[in-house]
Design a protein around this motif. Structure first.
Motif, short mmCIF file in Angstrom:
data_model
loop_
_atom_site.label_atom_id
_atom_site.label_comp_id
_atom_site.label_asym_id
_atom_site.label_seq_id
_atom_site.Cartn_x
_atom_site.Cartn_y
_atom_site.Cartn_z
N VAL A 131 44.56 49.71 42.16
CA VAL A 131 43.85 49.48 40.90
C VAL A 131 42.99 48.39 41.13
N VAL A 132 43.54 47.22 41.60
CA VAL A 132 42.69 45.69 41.57
C VAL A 132 41.30 45.94 42.19
N PRO A 133 41.18 46.57 43.28
CA PRO A 133 39.82 46.42 43.69
C PRO A 133 38.86 46.98 42.40
N HIS A 134 39.18 48.21 41.92
CA HIS A 134 38.17 48.72 40.67
C HIS A 134 38.13 47.86 39.72
N LEU A 135 39.29 47.07 39.14
CA LEU A 135 39.19 46.42 37.99
C LEU A 135 38.42 44.92 38.56
N ARG A 136 38.48 44.43 39.42
CA ARG A 136 37.86 43.23 39.98
C ARG A 136 36.35 43.73 39.81
N ALA A 137 35.89 44.87 40.62
CA ALA A 137 34.77 45.32 40.61
C ALA A 137 33.75 45.28 39.10
N GLN A 138 34.74 45.83 38.14
CA GLN A 138 34.22 45.93 36.76
C GLN A 138 34.34 44.44 36.06
N GLY A 139 35.12 43.62 36.61
CA GLY A 139 35.26 42.47 35.97
C GLY A 139 36.16 42.43 34.85
N SER A 140 36.82 43.18 34.77
CA SER A 140 38.12 43.29 33.49
C SER A 140 39.01 44.44 33.85
N GLY A 141 40.23 44.18 32.96
CA GLY A 141 41.27 45.12 33.13
C GLY A 141 42.45 44.51 32.76
N ARG A 142 43.46 45.25 32.28
CA ARG A 142 44.70 44.86 32.05
C ARG A 142 45.74 45.59 32.90
N ILE A 143 46.83 44.67 33.60
CA ILE A 143 47.87 45.52 33.95
C ILE A 143 49.19 45.10 33.46
#
Length: 276
Positions: free
Chosen positions: A124-136
């Motif tokens: 998931v990290v590459p996708h969250l990094r690309a959008q500049g946000s996210g919670r794990i």
């Protein structure tokens, strides 16, 4: 309760069929969000899927299979276009003394409780990094604070998850990704029946096992929905906690464990300092 943002978030929850994972999924849907729920068996989610107006997508996934995890994450993103909250909840428990465990039991346990969460995090990290946000959100355990008889393998997997997740926090925070380690106490789940592995018991541990049974008989399990309420608050925070104990009883026990560890270190401070 609706969350503060007007836009629905998309959650990816492992082990979503039962227990805490199911409670997290229900809470997210009640907040107006969308959920991709995965588990080895997702049939318990069928009724919830039917009632979700298309906001819940569920499919089987074995998180111990790294290739399947990466494919599953791509499928999840295809369902709703993005991921906002990733909850690594899937896991099981091995209940047995260290001497009793087989190699297969130990490795299988870590494949799910540790490596499964690692594979999901990597995917998931590459996708969250690309959008500049996210919670794990990494679902660990209050028991990761230290080893305990008969749950040593379970604690080892959760301690490894904690350490990996602390590293992940430092690595991805600059990308706008926040990682929270949850350490729940006892909740009303099916972890100790459906998720339980027990090795062949050795008679030498019978007295210890009897003592443990009496100790655990006094423990109380709580409603997973209460934990889900707190998790909704956590993912709404601009700066969420890096580590959070779930439950008053769990907090007290964890506090006692850490204080005992500090006392043990202090007891031998002079001996420690001789090694420098």
């Amino acid at each position: 309760m609706q969350h503060e943002s007007t836009e629905p978030r998309t959650w990816f929850i492992t082990g979503a069929s039962r227990g805490l994972g199911r409670a997290f999924a229900e809470a997210a849907l009640a907040a107006g969000d969308r959920v991709v729920g995965v588990a080895r068996d997702t049939t318990p989610l069928d009724e919830l899927v039917d009632a979700s107006d298309g906001r819940l997508v569920a499919f089987p996934l074995d998180i111990s299979d790294r290739r399947a995890v990466f494919a599953g994450v791509e499928r999840a993103i295809a369902a709703f276009g993005r991921l906002d909250v990733v909850v690594n909840n899937a896991g099981g428990v091995v209940l047995g003394m260290i001497e009793e465990l087989t190699e297969e039991q130990a490795r299988t346990h870590l494949d799910t409780n540790f490596f499964g969460a690692m594979w999901v995090s990597q995917a998931v990290v590459p996708h969250l990094r690309a959008q500049g946000s996210g919670r794990i959100v990494q679902v660990s355990s209050m028991g990761s604070a230290g080893g305990f008889a008969a749950t040593g393998m379970y604690g080892a997997g959760k301690a490894a998850l904690d350490s990996m997740s602390e590293a992940l926090q430092m690595e991805v925070e600059r990308f706008g990704i926040k990682v929270t380690i949850l350490q729940p106490g006892g909740y009303e789940t099916e972890l100790f029946n459906r998720g339980l592995t027990q090795p062949t018991e050795h008679e030498a541990y019978a007295p210890l096992r009897e003592w443990l049974a009496g100790l655990w008989a006094e423990s109380e399990d709580f409603d997973p929905a209460r934990a889900a309420e707190v998790v909704l608050q956590v993912v709404d925070m601009a700066e969420p906690p890096k580590r959070l104990i779930l439950g008053a009883a769990a907090y007290d026990i964890f506090d006692q464990m850490t204080k005992a560890m500090t006392a043990e270190l202090a007891k031998w401070e002079s001996l420690s300092r001789k090694a420098q």
